[in-house]
Design an enzyme around this catalytic site. Structure first.
Site, PDB file in Angstrom:
ATOM      1  N   LYS A 277      64.418  35.989  42.621  1.00 14.03           N
ATOM      2  CA  LYS A 277      63.889  34.663  42.893  1.00 14.03           C
ATOM      3  C   LYS A 277      63.295  34.093  41.609  1.00 14.03           C
ATOM      4  O   LYS A 277      62.524  34.753  40.926  1.00 14.03           O
ATOM      5  CB  LYS A 277      62.821  34.736  43.985  1.00 14.03           C
ATOM      6  N   GLU A 362      58.688  32.243  64.625  1.00 17.24           N
ATOM      7  CA  GLU A 362      57.645  31.476  65.303  1.00 17.24           C
ATOM      8  C   GLU A 362      57.517  31.830  66.782  1.00 17.24           C
ATOM      9  O   GLU A 362      56.410  31.844  67.335  1.00 17.24           O
ATOM     10  CB  GLU A 362      57.932  29.982  65.155  1.00 17.24           C
ATOM     11  N   ARG A 390      59.992  25.307  67.358  1.00 16.87           N
ATOM     12  CA  ARG A 390      60.790  26.494  67.636  1.00 16.87           C
ATOM     13  C   ARG A 390      60.133  27.418  68.659  1.00 16.87           C
ATOM     14  O   ARG A 390      60.770  28.315  69.180  1.00 16.87           O
ATOM     15  CB  ARG A 390      61.050  27.244  66.327  1.00 16.87           C
TER      16      ARG A 390
END
Length: 624
Positions: A277, A362, A390
């Site tokens: 990353k 979630e 969600r």
């Protein structure tokens, strides 16, 4: 000579000598860094995926072959390689390119995305559609490791294994999610990345299986199970995927070779690639969490260029959480892979045993919190408003139905700006307001946020606290937090000609609107409603004693939002009133700076004052 300007579309990649592809990847990184430093955006993940995306467009024939991104924040190189170089400087700006793949933007964006764990389901649907149409296109899903913490990814994976159609899933493993990698999946992938471990596991499995060569089917089944234990990579194979990897995803030559090798393998294939990353930009490599999503920064140093020294709503929430948890040991904090974004990083440092990052899950976060609450703890679930969509079922079924005292802290409520329609939190008041037992509150400022958080934790009720992204209104924060009466608003000022009833971050714009109206000879009162549910009907009744004219202001869709709640109450009363509702329209609002979007929608104080003046001068029926 620059290579990137010669790539007008992916087909042009085949005219580039393969030895020049590393230079192309470097140029892609330079353009991404330069543009993101001016516009903000998702930098770290996009830098890490440059070679993967370049190799995919080199090996496959897009747009005939379908490329589906998961979350989509790593797709900047994809935009640059698919005819959008000339507009790339406009990314995330009003009227410019979206920060995410978007079907209406390009024929190369096969599926719009902004939330995680959707790519496998969408790609499988496309693969089945291809089969039914008897087409010969390839379907590729590019999935980051964080997305595999979401249950939807596994629902799709088990279905793909059952259907056994041809599709390629690339697991881009950058060894992080948005923040540090968490959970059992992270530990599993870490094991896969340890070459010595993989070799040892394979050797053990091979030697173990040899003992069962002549012992019959039952022993063979036992051996197969043993191999699953000894070699973790077979978890994907057990779900019906051919597993290949891990390979270096930042080596363009290696990526091209392996994609050429697996592109014609039949059935579901999972290719595990490892990337870094922030690859190629030292500040992002050193601080990948900071550079996941950034504002404007100095490209030379990586230093953030601050645009405000005011405390943000997120910081006010963070400070209040720490302050309250120091006194109340029952308080626990839960987030879905967003400890920094939601302000819970400070809580994590102070109270690690009471902090839980569940990954991008979630639904699980909500019901996990319900379990904590059922046993007498005080869980706070901090997520972005658009991500709370969600876990709607869990809020209704697992929390509200059982009247469990879970507090939801919905950050990024209302217009969020440059991330656009996938991230605007403009529906939470609407989809939550109909839920029984739920208290729904919105602070007017950073000071009121802390008091409402304490109110929610002390209420013993399911409690939702929604607040916007960005800086507060420069209101001093009280040193001591106190409970506020639930379902009670407060007068900010009273007026004889009409009353502005505002919720959340619309209170201070309402005060400015009232000031502008007064210059035009219209004296307007202002109410800070504080609560959408229960609604303060007594204060509305009082407002009607001053004037029959009511104007509601909200940072939510007008469909089913705060203004609708006021309208529902007023229409049930046997008294005259006139109502004007000001808020977000029944449409998906595009990206741009919040102030630009508010101006576009006519929600700046000057614009609202003009609307109210026109409305007040028109004849109205005595009931709305």
């Amino acid at each position: 000579m620059k290579v990137l300007p010669t790539v007008k579309n992916p087909a042009d990649l085949h005219n580039i000598k393969r030895e020049l592809l590393p230079q192309l990847c470097q140029e892609l990184r330079e353009e991404i860094i330069r543009t993101t430093s001016h516009n903000g955006g998702h930098l770290g993940s996009s830098l890490g995926a440059v070679e993967i995306i370049t190799a995919l467009h080199y090996v496959f024939n897009t747009p005939k072959d379908k490329l589906v991104f998961d979350t989509g924040h790593q797709a900047y190189a994809h935009k640059l390689l698919t005819g959008r170089q000339g507009k790339f400087s406009t990314i995330r700006q009003k009227g410019g390119l979206s920060g995410f793949p978007k079907r209406s933007e390009s024929k190369y964006d096969d599926f719009g995305v902004g939330h995680a764990s959707t790519a496998l389901s969408a790609a499988l649907g496309m693969a089945i559609a291809r089969d039914q149409k008897k087409a010969d296109s390839k379907v590729i899903a590019l999935v980051a490791d964080g997305a595999l913490t979401g249950g939807m990814a596994y629902e799709a994976m088990q279905n793909a294994g059952l259907l056994a159609t041809d599709m390629l899933v690339i697991l881009n493993d950058n060894q992080m999610f948005i923040s540090k990698r968490v959970g059992a999946l992270g530990q599993f992938l870490t094991k896969l990345l340890t070459k010595k471990y993989v070799q040892l596991a394979e050797e053990k499995a091979t030697n173990f299986l040899k003992r069962f060569d002549e012992l019959g089917n039952n022993a063979a089944k036992l051996a197969k199970k043993a191999r699953s234990i000894l070699f973790p990579g077979t978890i994907f194979e057990e779900m019906g995927f051919r597993y290949f990897g891990p390979v270096n995803g930042n080596d363009i030559d290696a990526m091209i070779d392996v994609l050429e090798s697996v592109k014609d393998v039949k059935g579901p294939v999972l290719l595990h690639v490892v990337t870094k990353k922030g690859k190629g930009y030292p500040p992002a490599e050193e601080k990948p969490t900071k550079f996941h999503g950034v504002g404007i920064f100095d490209a030379d140093t990586g230093d953030t260029i601050s645009q405000s020294d005011r405390i943000t709503f997120t910081k006010a929430f963070s400070d209040a959480m720490v302050k309250l948890a120091q006194v109340d040991k029952k308080i626990n904090a839960i987030t879905a892979a967003m400890p920094e974004g939601t302000g819970l990083a400070a809580f994590r440092e102070k109270f690690p045993q009471r902090f839980f990052d569940v990954g991008i899950a979630e639904e699980h976060a909500a019901t996990f919190a319900a379990g904590l609450a059922a046993e007498g703890l005080k869980p706070v679930v901090a997520v972005y408003s658009s991500f709370a969509q969600r876990c709607y079922d869990q809020i209704v079924h697992d929390i509200a139905l059982q009247n469990l005292p879970v507090v939801f802290a919905l950050d990024r409520a209302g217009l969020v700006g440059e991330d656009g329609p996938t991230h605007h939190g403009m529906f939470d008041l609407s989809f939550l307001r109909s839920t029984p037992n739920l208290v729904l509150a919105a602070p007017a400022d950073e000071n009121e946020l802390g008091h409402l958080l304490k109110t929610g934790l002390d209420s013993g009720k399911p409690f939702v606290l929604r607040y916007p992204r960005g800086a507060g209104f420069n209101v001093p924060v009280d040193p001591e937090l106190k409970d506020l009466p639930i379902g009670k608003g407060v007068w900010m000022k009273k007026g004889k000609d009409l009353t502005l009833v505002a919720i959340g971050n619309r209170v201070y714009p309402a005060l400015e609107t009232a000031r502008l109206l007064e210059k035009k000879g219209l004296h307007a009162g202002v109410i800070n409603a504080r609560f959408v549910k229960p609604l303060d009907t007594a204060i509305l009744d009082e407002a009607l004693t001053h004037s029959p004219r009511i104007v509601t202001l909200e940072d939510n869709s007008l469909c089913g939002g705060f203004g609708s709640a006021v309208a529902e109450y007023l229409t049930g009363q046997d008294r005259a009133f006139e109502l004007l509702r000001l808020g977000l329209p029944d449409e998906f609002v595009e990206h741009g700076k919040v102030a630009q979007l508010q101006e576009q929608l006519g929600l700046m104080p000057e614009q609202m004052a003009e609307k109210i003046l026109l409305w007040s001068r028109q004849p109205h029926e005595k009931k709305c």
